[in-house]
Motif scaffolding. Structure first.
Motif: not given
Length: 271
Positions: A18-28, A235-246
């Motif tokens: 779930t995390t891989t798919a969610s972060i992958g989509a958020a990065l895209a 979803a908001r938590a995954y989107l924020d986590a992705t922004r931190r990765l960036l």
């Protein structure tokens, strides 16, 4: 050149796929060119979560064995044009994976995208070791329970000793992602608190994904939760986590019911 990120854990069922798919989509969604790779040979669930199970022709093992070329096996997402999936095999054994073959695939992907996300099988067997082997960064997914956190601590040790970077004396950048967090249960002492987990693992926190039926619903319809329910709490938590990765510095949104943590976590960047 792409950054290789492994999504890993010691324990199964914590939410890696779930995390891989969610972060992958958020990065895209953020404009990054992303390939998600399923290393869970024999089970193959990432294609289901991404709604691509009927489009699989060739897989990771086919590419490792030279039966297919990498572009033949990559499946382009129908919703995001800069997101691809390299599925695992459902019929082969993990022993079919070779270090040479995996290294060749990762090397080719590095040259052609911005991020390579490796969805690792649980534990410390061959598939998991090869999934983390070429990682530049790692997201260690853990549930707030003792066995999950203990196993995550073991994975941190593997990242510090068994990767190409570690063997060169370099560091794999590590992040903790806490999933299925329920503040009410934590307050009753039925699960570990965020403070407990951070104290045990001593690794920067990337995000806290609350327990939610939105995640299950998204998986059942074959769509990452960041696309299926973008306004939901996970979803908001995954989107924020992705922004931190960036590289962004964001306050950590802690699920309601756990007081006193906001000051601790505010502005703390998972790096």
């Amino acid at each position: 050149m792409a950054k290789v990120l492994v999504v890993t854990s010691g324990k199964g069922g914590v939410g890696k796929t779930t995390t891989t798919a969610s972060i992958g989509a958020a990065l895209a969604q953020a404009g990054q060119k992303v390939v998600v790779v399923d290393f869970d040979v024999g089970l193959r669930n990432l294609d289901l979560v991404m709604g691509a199970e009927r489009r699989v022709v060739f897989d990771l093992i086919n590419v490792v064995q030279g039966i297919a070329k990498l572009p033949q096996a990559l499946i382009r997402d129908k919703r995001l044009e800069n997101l691809w999936l390299l599925p695992a095999s459902q019929t082969k054994d993990k022993d079919a994976l070779t270090e040479e073959g995996v290294g060749r695939i990762i090397g080719e992907l590095r040259e052609n995208c911005d991020w390579v996300l490796c969805d690792s099988p649980a534990g410390i067997e061959r598939g998991a070791m090869l999934a983390m082997r070429h990682a530049d960064e790692a997201v260690i997914v853990t549930n707030p329970e003792v066995s999950s956190v203990r196993d995550s601590d073991r994975i941190i040790g593997m990242l510090d000793s068994k990767t190409v970077r570690a063997e060169k004396g370099e560091r794999v950048e590590k992040h903790i992602l806490i999933t299925r967090y329920d503040p009410a249960r934590a307050a009753r002492g039925e699960m570990l608190t965020i403070d407990d987990i951070l104290e045990i693992l001593a690794t920067p926190l990337l995000g806290i994904i609350p327990e939610s039926q939105d995640v299950l619903r998204a998986s059942n319809v074959g769509c990452p939760v960041t696309l299926n329910s973008p306004s939901s709490a996970p979803a908001r938590a995954y989107l924020d986590a992705t922004r931190r990765l960036l590289g962004e510095t964001l306050p950590m949104i802690v699920p309601a019911g756990r007081k006193g943590l906001m000051d601790l976590l505010r502005g703390r960047r998972a790096a």
